[in-house]
Design a protein around this motif. Structure first.
Motif, PDB file in Angstrom:
ATOM      1  N   GLU A  10       7.691-100.048 -48.401  1.00 34.51           N
ATOM      2  CA  GLU A  10       8.873-100.909 -48.360  1.00 34.51           C
ATOM      3  C   GLU A  10       9.564-100.947 -49.724  1.00 34.51           C
ATOM      4  N   MET A  11       8.748-100.991 -50.777  1.00 34.07           N
ATOM      5  CA  MET A  11       9.325-100.989 -52.116  1.00 34.07           C
ATOM      6  C   MET A  11      10.084 -99.691 -52.373  1.00 34.07           C
ATOM      7  N   ALA A  12       9.527 -98.569 -51.928  1.00 41.38           N
ATOM      8  CA  ALA A  12      10.211 -97.282 -52.099  1.00 41.38           C
ATOM      9  C   ALA A  12      11.534 -97.270 -51.357  1.00 41.38           C
ATOM     10  N   ARG A  13      11.504 -97.757 -50.114  1.00 39.48           N
ATOM     11  CA  ARG A  13      12.717 -97.767 -49.295  1.00 39.48           C
ATOM     12  C   ARG A  13      13.818 -98.623 -49.924  1.00 39.48           C
ATOM     13  N   ASP A  14      13.465 -99.787 -50.456  1.00 41.30           N
ATOM     14  CA  ASP A  14      14.458-100.741 -50.932  1.00 41.30           C
ATOM     15  C   ASP A  14      14.890-100.503 -52.379  1.00 41.30           C
ATOM     16  N   SER A  15      14.076 -99.781 -53.152  1.00 43.15           N
ATOM     17  CA  SER A  15      14.376 -99.627 -54.578  1.00 43.15           C
ATOM     18  C   SER A  15      15.051 -98.318 -54.927  1.00 43.15           C
ATOM     19  N   GLY A  16      14.892 -97.304 -54.067  1.00 43.17           N
ATOM     20  CA  GLY A  16      15.422 -95.994 -54.405  1.00 43.17           C
ATOM     21  C   GLY A  16      14.447 -95.114 -55.145  1.00 43.17           C
ATOM     22  N   LEU A  17      13.226 -95.603 -55.357  1.00 40.14           N
ATOM     23  CA  LEU A  17      12.165 -94.810 -55.974  1.00 40.14           C
ATOM     24  C   LEU A  17      11.249 -94.281 -54.876  1.00 40.14           C
ATOM     25  N   SER A  40      -9.134-100.557 -50.089  1.00 42.20           N
ATOM     26  CA  SER A  40      -8.298 -99.420 -49.696  1.00 42.20           C
ATOM     27  C   SER A  40      -7.516 -98.827 -50.854  1.00 42.20           C
ATOM     28  N   GLY A  41      -7.364 -99.590 -51.962  1.00 42.41           N
ATOM     29  CA  GLY A  41      -6.554 -99.124 -53.077  1.00 42.41           C
ATOM     30  C   GLY A  41      -5.061 -99.233 -52.819  1.00 42.41           C
ATOM     31  N   TYR A  42      -4.670 -99.898 -51.717  1.00 38.63           N
ATOM     32  CA  TYR A  42      -3.261 -99.985 -51.356  1.00 38.63           C
ATOM     33  C   TYR A  42      -2.541-100.939 -52.306  1.00 38.63           C
ATOM     34  N   ARG A  43      -1.317-100.586 -52.666  1.00 40.85           N
ATOM     35  CA  ARG A  43      -0.535-101.355 -53.628  1.00 40.85           C
ATOM     36  C   ARG A  43       0.404-102.320 -52.918  1.00 40.85           C
ATOM     37  N   TRP A  44       0.495-103.541 -53.485  1.00 40.79           N
ATOM     38  CA  TRP A  44       1.409-104.563 -52.968  1.00 40.79           C
ATOM     39  C   TRP A  44       2.252-105.099 -54.123  1.00 40.79           C
ATOM     40  N   TYR A  45       3.531-105.348 -53.851  1.00 41.31           N
ATOM     41  CA  TYR A  45       4.461-105.770 -54.892  1.00 41.31           C
ATOM     42  C   TYR A  45       5.047-107.144 -54.563  1.00 41.31           C
ATOM     43  N   ASP A  46       5.218-107.984 -55.609  1.00 41.29           N
ATOM     44  CA  ASP A  46       5.886-109.263 -55.439  1.00 41.29           C
ATOM     45  C   ASP A  46       7.354-109.039 -55.134  1.00 41.29           C
ATOM     46  N   PRO A  47       7.993-109.960 -54.391  1.00 36.84           N
ATOM     47  CA  PRO A  47       9.428-109.800 -54.070  1.00 36.84           C
ATOM     48  C   PRO A  47      10.294-109.645 -55.311  1.00 36.84           C
ATOM     49  N   GLU A  48       9.958-110.381 -56.398  1.00 34.12           N
ATOM     50  CA  GLU A  48      10.797-110.302 -57.594  1.00 34.12           C
ATOM     51  C   GLU A  48      10.671-108.956 -58.320  1.00 34.12           C
ATOM     52  N   GLN A  49       9.661-108.179 -57.980  1.00 37.03           N
ATOM     53  CA  GLN A  49       9.527-106.861 -58.606  1.00 37.03           C
ATOM     54  C   GLN A  49      10.552-105.857 -58.091  1.00 37.03           C
ATOM     55  N   LEU A  50      11.218-106.200 -56.990  1.00 37.20           N
ATOM     56  CA  LEU A  50      12.228-105.297 -56.450  1.00 37.20           C
ATOM     57  C   LEU A  50      13.368-105.088 -57.444  1.00 37.20           C
ATOM     58  N   ASP A  51      13.802-106.177 -58.105  1.00 42.19           N
ATOM     59  CA  ASP A  51      14.875-106.038 -59.091  1.00 42.19           C
ATOM     60  C   ASP A  51      14.437-105.134 -60.247  1.00 42.19           C
ATOM     61  N   GLU A  52      13.177-105.268 -60.676  1.00 43.09           N
ATOM     62  CA  GLU A  52      12.671-104.408 -61.747  1.00 43.09           C
ATOM     63  C   GLU A  52      12.659-102.954 -61.302  1.00 43.09           C
ATOM     64  N   ALA A  53      12.232-102.712 -60.068  1.00 43.55           N
ATOM     65  CA  ALA A  53      12.178-101.337 -59.560  1.00 43.55           C
ATOM     66  C   ALA A  53      13.574-100.736 -59.479  1.00 43.55           C
ATOM     67  N   ARG A  54      14.546-101.521 -59.026  1.00 41.40           N
ATOM     68  CA  ARG A  54      15.918-101.025 -58.950  1.00 41.40           C
ATOM     69  C   ARG A  54      16.476-100.737 -60.338  1.00 41.40           C
ATOM     70  N   LEU A  55      16.159-101.600 -61.304  1.00 46.26           N
ATOM     71  CA  LEU A  55      16.580-101.357 -62.688  1.00 46.26           C
ATOM     72  C   LEU A  55      15.939-100.078 -63.222  1.00 46.26           C
ATOM     73  N   LEU A  71      10.284-100.424 -72.785  1.00 48.65           N
ATOM     74  CA  LEU A  71      10.754-101.493 -73.660  1.00 48.65           C
ATOM     75  C   LEU A  71      11.874-102.305 -73.011  1.00 48.65           C
ATOM     76  N   VAL A  72      12.749-101.614 -72.269  1.00 49.17           N
ATOM     77  CA  VAL A  72      13.826-102.342 -71.580  1.00 49.17           C
ATOM     78  C   VAL A  72      13.246-103.332 -70.580  1.00 49.17           C
ATOM     79  N   LEU A  73      12.289-102.892 -69.771  1.00 46.46           N
ATOM     80  CA  LEU A  73      11.692-103.792 -68.777  1.00 46.46           C
ATOM     81  C   LEU A  73      10.946-104.943 -69.450  1.00 46.46           C
ATOM     82  N   ALA A  74      10.293-104.636 -70.576  1.00 45.59           N
ATOM     83  CA  ALA A  74       9.541-105.688 -71.269  1.00 45.59           C
ATOM     84  C   ALA A  74      10.469-106.744 -71.863  1.00 45.59           C
ATOM     85  N   GLY A  75      11.666-106.312 -72.283  1.00 40.10           N
ATOM     86  CA  GLY A  75      12.579-107.262 -72.909  1.00 40.10           C
ATOM     87  C   GLY A  75      13.660-107.794 -72.001  1.00 40.10           C
ATOM     88  N   TRP A  76      13.665-107.365 -70.726  1.00 36.42           N
ATOM     89  CA  TRP A  76      14.759-107.712 -69.821  1.00 36.42           C
ATOM     90  C   TRP A  76      14.878-109.211 -69.572  1.00 36.42           C
TER      91      TRP A  76
END
Length: 367
Positions: A10-17, A40-55, A71-76
């Motif tokens: 879902e994160m891939a679909r919505d973020s463009g990555l 399972s090792g499956y990854r889950w992302y918080d809803p607010e991480q979507l903006d970071e992924a899009r950035l 550095l941009v993400l760390a200082g955003w």
């Protein structure tokens, strides 16, 4: 709660990555998921991480280096945005430099076009003229063209070196990560030995003129090179840069040579497991690269594509797309792969000659 979180798909679909890119950015510590299932090792992302992924996706589309993105993400989200603004300005300057170089190249192309449309300049004495069998020259160009560079910061690698000496013509191309060499016999030569770099677009135009049989003439006059075939001509200016000494680059220590059935091995590489790695420098888009992990069997009779979890110390990781290109360019059903140490280049050779081969630089695997 997982019901409130995004799966990696879902994160891939919505973020463009892509999913593979998200896995890579997790491994690189740039965008780790909020939670990883311990079973399972499956990854889950918080809803607010979507903006970071899009950035992140936007910045990578500009070609910003991964170190700067981190550095941009760390200082955003911080109160002080000076660092982020400074990094954005630095990326704009990089892009402006690239645009200036592209404009310079296009100006050169326009000048060449003007010269073709207005051929009023007096002819100069030809420094070198040679005759080559058209099929041999075509095979020599086909065997190396895939390895020519496209990085605007390294314009000297954006073409095919033609090295004429001792009754033979060698074609050579490299983009730092791969190198290819081929040989064609010269049937007649008028002039001294010479080395010159044909820009990739001109090399392609020459290749398109080559007939299926017969001989063609290649002439060098100062910085101008021309191919004459069947009454037609492809001509232009050589690259005005010094090409690296390819002979030093192909002096590889003796390794293990393994004959392979090229079509079967290509299918194994194409369908086999991959590891995700960062794209080579100079490639646009910043998309993660897929790596194939190769291993020679214990008896030395075959090469296998091993799974990512295979920790054999002798495995060699190479860019899968580069490997497939090299296999296609080799144009043979029987090839020989030559392995040295895991950190040494991998050589792809034809079984019937040592004069035509390519070399791929391995990719270092993180522990």
């Amino acid at each position: 709660m997982e019901s409130e979180m995004r799966s990696i798909g879902e994160m891939a679909r919505d973020s463009g990555l892509s999913v593979s890119a998200l896995r890579f950015y997790d491994g690189a510590g740039v965008l780790p998921p909020a939670r990883v299932d311990p079973v399972s090792g499956y990854r889950w992302y918080d809803p607010e991480q979507l903006d970071e992924a899009r950035l992140l996706a936007r910045l990578r589309r500009t070609g910003m280096p991964l170190a700067d993105i981190r550095l941009v993400l760390a200082g955003w989200s911080g109160a002080d945005t000076d660092l982020v603004r400074g990094l954005l300005r630095a990326q704009v300057r990089r892009l402006e430099r690239g645009l200036a170089e592209a404009r310079g190249e296009l100006s050169t192309v326009r000048a060449l076009l003007d010269r073709r449309e207005n051929p009023m300049a007096p002819l100069r004495t030809t420094a070198l003229r040679l005759t080559v069998a058209a099929p041999a020259l075509a095979a020599a160009l086909d065997a190396v063209r895939f390895a020519a560079g496209t990085d605007p910061d390294l314009p000297v690698l954006g073409g095919v070196l033609v090295d004429v000496a001792d009754g033979a013509l060698h074609t050579v191309a490299t983009d730092r990560y791969r190198l290819a060499v081929a040989r064609a016999a010269v049937t007649a030569q008028d002039g001294p030995p010479a080395r010159f770099v044909v820009p990739s677009p001109l090399a392609d135009a020459m290749r398109a003129l080559l007939p299926a049989a017969g001989e063609v003439e290649l002439a060098l006059d100062g910085d101008q090179v021309a191919l004459e075939a069947g009454g037609r001509q492809a001509a232009g200016e050589c690259l005005g840069h010094g090409f690296p000494d390819y002979r030093r680059l192909v002096r590889l220590p003796a390794g293990t040579r393994v004959p392979v059935d090229a079509p079967a091995f290509r299918r194994a590489v194409e369908t086999g497991p991959v590891r995700v790695g960062e794209a080579p420098a100079g490639e646009r888009g910043g998309q993660a690269a897929e790596l194939s992990l190769l291993k020679v069997t214990g008896d030395g009779s075959a090469v296998t594509v091993c799974a990512d979890g295979d920790d054999d110390p002798g495995r060699v990781a190479v860019n899968r797309r580069y490997l497939l290109d090299a296999l296609d360019a080799a144009a043979g059903d029987r090839l020989v792969l030559e392995f040295g140490a895991p950190t040494a280049p991998l050589a792809i050779r034809r079984a019937d000659t040592d004069d035509t081969f390519s070399v791929l630089m391995p990719v270092r695997l993180e522990s």
